[in-house]
Design a protein around this motif. Structure first.
Motif, PDB file in Angstrom:
ATOM      1  N   GLU A   1       0.861  -1.187   0.000  1.00  0.00           N
ATOM      2  CA  GLU A   1       0.000   0.000   0.000  1.00  0.00           C
ATOM      3  C   GLU A   1       0.896   1.235   0.000  1.00  0.00           C
ATOM      4  OE1 GLU A   1      -3.193   1.245  -0.240  1.00  0.00           O
ATOM      5  OE2 GLU A   1      -2.114   3.127   0.105  1.00  0.00           O
TER       6      GLU A   1
ATOM      7  N   THR B   1     -11.909   4.241  -0.104  1.00  0.00           N
ATOM      8  CA  THR B   1     -12.585   3.346   0.847  1.00  0.00           C
ATOM      9  C   THR B   1     -12.963   4.072   2.135  1.00  0.00           C
ATOM     10  OG1 THR B   1     -11.661   1.257   0.049  1.00  0.00           O
ATOM     11  CG2 THR B   1     -12.173   1.372   2.393  1.00  0.00           C
TER      12      THR B   1
ATOM     13  N   SER C   1     -16.107   6.087   2.036  1.00  0.00           N
ATOM     14  CA  SER C   1     -17.285   5.401   1.505  1.00  0.00           C
ATOM     15  C   SER C   1     -18.506   5.606   2.396  1.00  0.00           C
ATOM     16  CB  SER C   1     -16.977   3.901   1.415  1.00  0.00           C
ATOM     17  OG  SER C   1     -18.093   3.197   0.938  1.00  0.00           O
TER      18      SER C   1
ATOM     19  N   MET D   1     -22.691   1.697   2.786  1.00  0.00           N
ATOM     20  CA  MET D   1     -24.061   1.214   3.019  1.00  0.00           C
ATOM     21  C   MET D   1     -24.231  -0.162   2.397  1.00  0.00           C
ATOM     22  SD  MET D   1     -26.143   4.763   2.522  1.00  0.00           S
ATOM     23  CE  MET D   1     -25.209   5.317   1.126  1.00  0.00           C
TER      24      MET D   1
ATOM     25  N   VAL E   1       4.130   0.617  -5.590  1.00  0.00           N
ATOM     26  CA  VAL E   1       4.497  -0.213  -6.742  1.00  0.00           C
ATOM     27  C   VAL E   1       4.811   0.716  -7.909  1.00  0.00           C
ATOM     28  CG1 VAL E   1       3.630  -1.910  -8.404  1.00  0.00           C
ATOM     29  CG2 VAL E   1       3.127  -2.165  -5.961  1.00  0.00           C
TER      30      VAL E   1
ATOM     31  N   ALA F   1     -19.823  -2.847   0.018  1.00  0.00           N
ATOM     32  CA  ALA F   1     -20.630  -3.943   0.569  1.00  0.00           C
ATOM     33  C   ALA F   1     -20.216  -5.324   0.039  1.00  0.00           C
ATOM     34  CB  ALA F   1     -22.111  -3.679   0.314  1.00  0.00           C
TER      35      ALA F   1
HETATM   36  C1  FAD Z   1     -18.347   8.854  -1.550  1.00  0.00           C
HETATM   37  C2  FAD Z   1     -18.455   7.367  -1.764  1.00  0.00           C
HETATM   38  C3  FAD Z   1     -19.546   6.682  -1.247  1.00  0.00           C
HETATM   39  C4  FAD Z   1     -19.647   5.299  -1.450  1.00  0.00           C
HETATM   40  N1  FAD Z   1     -20.693   4.632  -0.882  1.00  0.00           N
HETATM   41  C5  FAD Z   1     -20.770   3.282  -1.016  1.00  0.00           C
HETATM   42  C6  FAD Z   1     -21.805   2.568  -0.356  1.00  0.00           C
HETATM   43  O1  FAD Z   1     -22.637   3.153   0.339  1.00  0.00           O
HETATM   44  N2  FAD Z   1     -21.836   1.208  -0.504  1.00  0.00           N
HETATM   45  C7  FAD Z   1     -20.923   0.534  -1.281  1.00  0.00           C
HETATM   46  O2  FAD Z   1     -21.007  -0.691  -1.389  1.00  0.00           O
HETATM   47  N3  FAD Z   1     -19.920   1.195  -1.910  1.00  0.00           N
HETATM   48  C8  FAD Z   1     -19.823   2.547  -1.789  1.00  0.00           C
HETATM   49  N4  FAD Z   1     -18.813   3.230  -2.395  1.00  0.00           N
HETATM   50  C9  FAD Z   1     -17.846   2.489  -3.221  1.00  0.00           C
HETATM   51  C10 FAD Z   1     -16.766   1.824  -2.392  1.00  0.00           C
HETATM   52  O3  FAD Z   1     -16.411   2.618  -1.296  1.00  0.00           O
HETATM   53  C11 FAD Z   1     -15.551   1.543  -3.276  1.00  0.00           C
HETATM   54  O4  FAD Z   1     -15.983   0.787  -4.409  1.00  0.00           O
HETATM   55  C12 FAD Z   1     -14.475   0.754  -2.537  1.00  0.00           C
HETATM   56  O5  FAD Z   1     -14.165   1.353  -1.299  1.00  0.00           O
HETATM   57  C13 FAD Z   1     -13.230   0.671  -3.396  1.00  0.00           C
HETATM   58  O6  FAD Z   1     -12.253  -0.018  -2.658  1.00  0.00           O
HETATM   59  P1  FAD Z   1     -10.909  -0.514  -3.335  1.00  0.00           P
HETATM   60  O7  FAD Z   1     -10.193  -1.325  -2.327  1.00  0.00           O
HETATM   61  O8  FAD Z   1     -11.219  -1.146  -4.652  1.00  0.00           O
HETATM   62  O9  FAD Z   1     -10.117   0.811  -3.729  1.00  0.00           O
HETATM   63  P2  FAD Z   1      -9.415   2.044  -2.905  1.00  0.00           P
HETATM   64  O10 FAD Z   1     -10.134   2.397  -1.672  1.00  0.00           O
HETATM   65  O11 FAD Z   1      -9.252   3.103  -3.951  1.00  0.00           O
HETATM   66  O12 FAD Z   1      -8.011   1.467  -2.538  1.00  0.00           O
HETATM   67  C14 FAD Z   1      -6.971   1.362  -3.476  1.00  0.00           C
HETATM   68  C15 FAD Z   1      -5.669   1.507  -2.729  1.00  0.00           C
HETATM   69  O13 FAD Z   1      -4.588   1.262  -3.638  1.00  0.00           O
HETATM   70  C16 FAD Z   1      -3.502   2.068  -3.242  1.00  0.00           C
HETATM   71  N5  FAD Z   1      -2.575   2.211  -4.367  1.00  0.00           N
HETATM   72  C17 FAD Z   1      -2.820   2.850  -5.534  1.00  0.00           C
HETATM   73  N6  FAD Z   1      -1.727   2.814  -6.320  1.00  0.00           N
HETATM   74  C18 FAD Z   1      -0.780   2.123  -5.643  1.00  0.00           C
HETATM   75  C19 FAD Z   1       0.580   1.763  -5.933  1.00  0.00           C
HETATM   76  N7  FAD Z   1       1.175   2.122  -7.084  1.00  0.00           N
HETATM   77  N8  FAD Z   1       1.278   1.056  -5.006  1.00  0.00           N
HETATM   78  C20 FAD Z   1       0.689   0.702  -3.826  1.00  0.00           C
HETATM   79  N9  FAD Z   1      -0.586   1.038  -3.502  1.00  0.00           N
HETATM   80  C21 FAD Z   1      -1.309   1.733  -4.399  1.00  0.00           C
HETATM   81  C22 FAD Z   1      -4.183   3.384  -2.858  1.00  0.00           C
HETATM   82  O14 FAD Z   1      -3.367   4.182  -2.022  1.00  0.00           O
HETATM   83  C23 FAD Z   1      -5.457   2.903  -2.166  1.00  0.00           C
HETATM   84  O15 FAD Z   1      -5.315   2.828  -0.759  1.00  0.00           O
HETATM   85  C24 FAD Z   1     -18.666   4.605  -2.207  1.00  0.00           C
HETATM   86  C25 FAD Z   1     -17.560   5.297  -2.709  1.00  0.00           C
HETATM   87  C26 FAD Z   1     -17.443   6.657  -2.489  1.00  0.00           C
HETATM   88  C27 FAD Z   1     -16.247   7.378  -3.022  1.00  0.00           C
END
Ligand code: FAD
Length: 387
Positions: A35, A44, A47, A50, A173, A343
């Motif tokens: 990370e 995340t 988020s 919900m 990365v 979720a």
């Molecule tokens: C305002 C908002 C409200 C939402 N509400 C809901 C909801 O109510 N219900 C629901 O189900 N979903 C909801 N979502 C969607 C959900 O939150 C996201 O789909 C989910 O959190 C995405 O998680 P992730 O782990 O895929 O990505 P991220 O949280 O984007 O994590 C990716 C990680 O990768 C790391 N990274 C990136 N590049 C590199 C690199 N080169 N080397 C090392 N690390 C790296 C970043 O630092 C980051 O920490 C919402 C999203 C938002 C923005």
């Protein structure tokens, strides 16, 4: 940092943390999560988190139900407290059209998750602060609710560590080595890790990670504003999340004194995840408050507490990209969750881990494979707009 690993997971959002946890539990050898900042430093943590079993695609319904069972038994399965508040999820609507309510109730029913239809009068009793017109009805999902996205992710990562995974924060990365069509190593700003398998869980940065392996992913980053309001004394934070399909706004508690709220949908704006304005434009905040006050007059007297703009990693069809990428052996993705990814994540990590180790997944993730098949009738997912 270890020089070799069986599996490297890139990204410490909820998807990377969940996958690392389930891989570590499966005891598949050395699992390393990288990370670039800290666990849950990306979208995340912002988020809405919900949880509702209402979607137009069965895979989401199954994933969300399985995640709900995990949240209900979090301490036994993961350890700790994910801040799960199972206060129910209420969709307010004046139609049962599937695309308007953001889901197919038959899928929810078939999957065995309860929901209850409410008349206008029952809505008024359940939500005394709301004003409801004739013809407006409610769909209540009693097992729905929300979790604390930060704690959920940190606890998954902690549990992964306890089961033997290595979690490295502050490690970025910078490249992925591919030789003869196979992944061979991950390059970082702290050194190289030789590995035959990489999983791209980099959310809003996942197209950049894919490009390092020579894979083009059509993920666009779109801003999603959220506003915070002080709870007026005449309203309560007890009771279901209020997801208002008529005024296209949702309102959910954040603790006892604060509500968070947002409009359904997104603007068409595309941003750079490393360079965007994370404030909420005043005009948008005003429009949001107007939409809320159409329903809850008491919010006229609710002081605004500001807000933030976070990011959705959108794919062209609104479905995530999950599974192995055919062209590059050892390159897997779990990204592009298009605003719907919190979720499904706790249980989704288990099914993906099962695929990676070659066993049958609890829930078939084939709907999210990449490249997509072109089967007739495959629908574009717009359920994400209905928070
Ligand atoms: C305002 C908002 C409200 C939402 N509400 C809901 C909801 O109510 N219900 C629901 O189900 N979903 C909801 N979502 C969607 C959900 O939150 C996201 O789909 C989910 O959190 C995405 O998680 P992730 O782990 O895929 O990505 P991220 O949280 O984007 O994590 C990716 C990680 O990768 C790391 N990274 C990136 N590049 C590199 C690199 N080169 N080397 C090392 N690390 C790296 C970043 O630092 C980051 O920490 C919402 C999203 C938002 C923005």
């Amino acid at each position: 940092m270890t020089p070799t690993a069986e599996i490297v997971v890139i990204g410490g959002g909820v998807h990377g943390a969940s996958l690392a946890f389930h891989l570590a539990v499966a005891d598949v050898g050395r699992v390393v999560l990288l990370e670039k900042q800290h666990i849950a430093s990306g979208p995340t943590a912002q988020s809405g988190a919900m949880i509702r079993a209402l979607f137009n695609t069965r895979t989401y319904v199954d994933l969300v139900i399985a995640s709900t069972r995990m949240f209900e038994n979090w301490d036994d399965i993961v350890g700790g407290d994910a801040g799960f508040v199972q206060q129910g999820f209420l969709r307010i609507t004046n139609t049962l059209d599937k695309s308007s309510i953001g889901g197919d109730l038959e899928l929810t029913r078939d999957a065995g998750e309860p929901f209850q239809m409410l008349t206008t009068e029952e809505l008024s009793q359940l939500v005394p602060a709301g004003e409801f017109q004739d013809g407006e009805i409610g769909i209540l999902f009693p097992t729905g609710g929300y979790a604390d996205p930060f704690r959920t992710t940190v606890e998954l990562a902690d549990a992964a560590r306890r089961h033997g995974a290595e979690i490295h924060e502050g490690v970025q990365v910078t490249d992925i080595h591919v030789d003869g069509g196979c992944v061979t190593a991950v390059e970082t700003d702290s050194g190289r890790i030789s590995t035959p398998l990489v999983v791209n869980c980099a959310g809003s940065w996942s197209d950049r990670i894919a490009a390092m392996a020579g894979v083009q992913l059509p993920i666009l980053i779109q801003p999603a504003p959220t506003c915070l309001f002080r709870r007026p004394d005449s309203m309560t934070t007890i009771g279901p999340i209020l997801s208002d399909g008529v005024n296209q706004v949702y309102l959910r508690a954040m603790g006892d004194a604060v509500y968070r709220a947002a409009h359904f949908g997104l603007s068409a704006e595309i941003v750079d995840p490393d360079d965007f304005d994370d404030a909420v434009p005043a005009g948008q905040a005003r429009m949001l408050k107007e939409g809320l006050c159409n329903r809850y007059d008491a919010l006229q007297r609710a002081p605004g507490l500001g807000g933030f703009t976070a990011l959705y990693d959108m794919t062209p069809d609104g479905h995530p990209i999950v599974g192995p990428i055919e062209d590059i052996k050892g390159f897997w993705c779990d990204c592009g969750w298009s605003g719907n990814g919190f979720a499904p994540a706790p249980a989704g990590g288990r099914s993906l881990a099962q695929m990676i180790i070659g066993s049958d997944p609890d829930i078939d993730l084939g709907h999210f494979r990449w490249p997509r098949s072109t089967e007739v009738g495959r629908r574009v997912n717009r359920d994400w707009i209905h928070h």
